[in-house]
Design a protein around this motif. Structure first.
Motif, PDB file in Angstrom:
ATOM      1  N   ALA A 185     -22.673  18.880  49.847  1.00  0.00           N
ATOM      2  CA  ALA A 185     -21.551  19.351  48.755  1.00  0.00           C
ATOM      3  C   ALA A 185     -22.101  17.250  48.706  1.00  0.00           C
ATOM      4  N   PRO A 186     -22.075  16.748  46.880  1.00  0.00           N
ATOM      5  CA  PRO A 186     -22.673  15.509  46.211  1.00  0.00           C
ATOM      6  C   PRO A 186     -20.623  14.920  46.707  1.00  0.00           C
ATOM      7  N   GLY A 229     -15.008  10.926  53.066  1.00  0.00           N
ATOM      8  CA  GLY A 229     -15.388   9.313  51.788  1.00  0.00           C
ATOM      9  C   GLY A 229     -13.630  10.424  51.973  1.00  0.00           C
ATOM     10  N   GLY A 230     -12.672  10.419  51.401  1.00  0.00           N
ATOM     11  CA  GLY A 230     -11.746  11.171  50.768  1.00  0.00           C
ATOM     12  C   GLY A 230     -10.160   9.828  50.962  1.00  0.00           C
ATOM     13  N   ALA A 234      -6.870  11.502  44.008  1.00  0.00           N
ATOM     14  CA  ALA A 234      -6.020  12.527  43.669  1.00  0.00           C
ATOM     15  C   ALA A 234      -6.992  13.758  44.733  1.00  0.00           C
ATOM     16  N   MET A 235      -6.496  14.615  45.881  1.00  0.00           N
ATOM     17  CA  MET A 235      -6.792  15.716  46.258  1.00  0.00           C
ATOM     18  C   MET A 235      -6.529  16.369  45.815  1.00  0.00           C
ATOM     19  N   GLN A 351      -9.238  19.349  48.354  1.00  0.00           N
ATOM     20  CA  GLN A 351     -10.972  19.203  47.602  1.00  0.00           C
ATOM     21  C   GLN A 351     -11.167  17.544  47.279  1.00  0.00           C
ATOM     22  N   PRO A 352     -10.780  16.501  47.660  1.00  0.00           N
ATOM     23  CA  PRO A 352     -10.432  15.054  48.035  1.00  0.00           C
ATOM     24  C   PRO A 352     -11.353  14.523  46.378  1.00  0.00           C
ATOM     25  N   LEU A 353     -11.174  14.069  45.755  1.00  0.00           N
ATOM     26  CA  LEU A 353     -12.032  13.046  44.258  1.00  0.00           C
ATOM     27  C   LEU A 353     -13.035  12.166  44.576  1.00  0.00           C
ATOM     28  N   HIS A 354     -12.889  11.739  46.083  1.00  0.00           N
ATOM     29  CA  HIS A 354     -13.969  11.079  46.393  1.00  0.00           C
ATOM     30  C   HIS A 354     -14.242  11.270  47.615  1.00  0.00           C
ATOM     31  N   GLY A 355     -15.080  12.482  48.129  1.00  0.00           N
ATOM     32  CA  GLY A 355     -14.921  12.755  49.292  1.00  0.00           C
ATOM     33  C   GLY A 355     -15.478  14.541  49.117  1.00  0.00           C
TER      34      GLY A 355
END
Length: 420
Positions: A185-186, A229-230, A234-235, A351-355
């Protein structure tokens, strides 16, 4: 304001509030924003909505929903000073899931000076009929300054139709099927099923290294958010469920298909303990919806009382304040409609924003449980660790589900009866 009228926006940053009255039969409604250059998005990254809550430039951020006194408000923060020069307009829209805007009473958009808190503009929509997506207004540049226009234009094709009209290519919705193996997943936030768009003609940024989705199991129940990466943003925590019997239809939202059970009301909740010792709960019961940008930095989007799991409930956790957390326990209770979690098939996704996303499934429930501990998040030297709990608890006679989960995890809070 009247439809089609405009007003100057003197503020450097504005808070855009989309609001409506709640009640039986009112469909779940979500705010979104599209950043346009020459009338179209440059890529799907210019679409800000519930599954992609922040623009890469930092100019637009979806802050989420709040509910009070029979009204719901979904908020976007637009930092006009950070909008890229190529962006000419920021379209402000709403989409309805499970109904039309004729069923959304009191729909309005309000633009507020983010610093001063004063109202700049307000447009009340009163002529919606069969639309399932609505452009309520837009912020646009005119001679070096920003203005707001009341639009009031609807779409009968929902969020997908709205996105397509502004340049996003959207696939047909797909039913969720179990994947045989985890897929890469990106690092970008999840979005509605859409075909990748060609990047803008300017020099593209190097593609980030993909992170692999993590599926927690009994044998591998924990994961570090930092390693995935999280570490900021916001997660979102989502519980997606399906009843194995007594189906009444199918509905889909956020790209996943789920079954609907008209009488089942599940509540997603979180016990929190902050680093300074403060403790509390975020839940629909007692309207304790929390807050994302102030303690406890946990926010419940709203309370879905319709019994349609296609709408569902989501918790957001602000990882920008991860050092403020000591521990967070995410759990779910049955408010009404069932005596236990038997015949429930559920998946939890963080689902983290950056992870990369983290998910796990709940085991089959074989006890008369009305409360299930889903995941425990703990702070280990500044790194948040997620542990799969998937633990069904059975309250003693006269003991509430909340008190039951408190006692099981030693939170030590005082509980009093509450109602929605």
């Amino acid at each position: 304001m009247a439809k089609g009228s405009n007003v100057a926006v003197p503020a450097l940053a504005v808070r855009v509030e989309l609001g409506w009255r709640s009640g039986p039969g009112v469909p779940d409604t979500d705010a979104s924003a599209l950043l346009l250059a020459s009338g179209k998005v440059r890529s799907d990254a210019d679409f800000v909505f519930y599954n992609q809550p922040a623009h890469a430039s930092g100019a637009v951020r979806h802050e989420g929903k709040s509910a009070a006194e029979g009204a719901v408000r979904d908020t976007l923060l637009v930092d006009l000073a950070r909008v890229e020069p190529a962006i000419e307009r920021v379209v402000l829209a709403a989409s309805a899931d499970g109904g039309t805007f004729a069923q959304v009473p009191g729909l309005y958009i309000r633009v507020v000076d983010a610093a001063a808190g004063t109202e700049i503009a307000r447009f009340d929509s009163a002529d919606a009929t069969v639309e399932t997506a609505f452009v309520l207004g837009e912020l646009y540049r005119r001679q070096g300054a920003w203005k707001f226009r009341a639009v009031g234009q609807g779409y009968g094709s929902g969020l997908e139709g709205l996105a397509t009209d502004y340049g996003i290519t959207v696939d047909e919705p797909q039913h969720a099927t179990p994947a045989p193996t985890p897929a890469p997943a990106p690092t970008s936030a999840p979005r509605i099923p859409a075909a990748p768009m060609n990047p803008p003609p300017t020099a593209p940024s190097p593609a980030p290294a993909p992170l692999t989705k993590v599926t927690l199991t009994k044998t591998a129940p924990t994961v570090s958010l930092a390693k995935q990466g999280g570490t900021s943003g916001a997660m979102r925590v989502n519980l997606n469920w399906e009843m194995r019997k007594q189906f009444s239809g199918w509905g889909s939202k956020r790209g996943r298909a789920t079954a609907m059970h008209r009488d089942l009301d599940l509540d997603l909740c979180a016990l929190f303990e902050l680093a300074d010792g403060r403790k509390g709960v975020v839940q629909a019961l007692g309207n304790a919806f929390g807050a994302l940008h102030q303690p406890p930095y946990i926010h419940l989007d709203g309370d879905d009382r319709s019994g349609t799991v296609a709408t569902g409930e989501n918790l957001s956790i602000n990882l920008d304040h991860k050092d403020a957390f000591r521990r967070i326990l995410i759990f779910v209770t049955i408010y009404e409609g069932a005596r236990s979690f038997a015949d429930l098939h559920a998946t939890v996704t963080l689902q983290p924003l950056h992870g990369a996303p983290i998910d796990f499934s709940l085991d089959e429930c074989t006890v008369p449980s009305t409360v299930c501990a889903l995941a425990l998040i703990t702070n280990n030297g500044g790194d948040l660790t997620v542990q799969r709990e998937a633990r069904y608890l059975v309250p003693a006679r006269g003991v509430s589900p909340q008190r039951t989960v408190d006692q099981a995890y030693g939170w030590g809070m005082n509980w009093t009866p509450g109602r929605k």
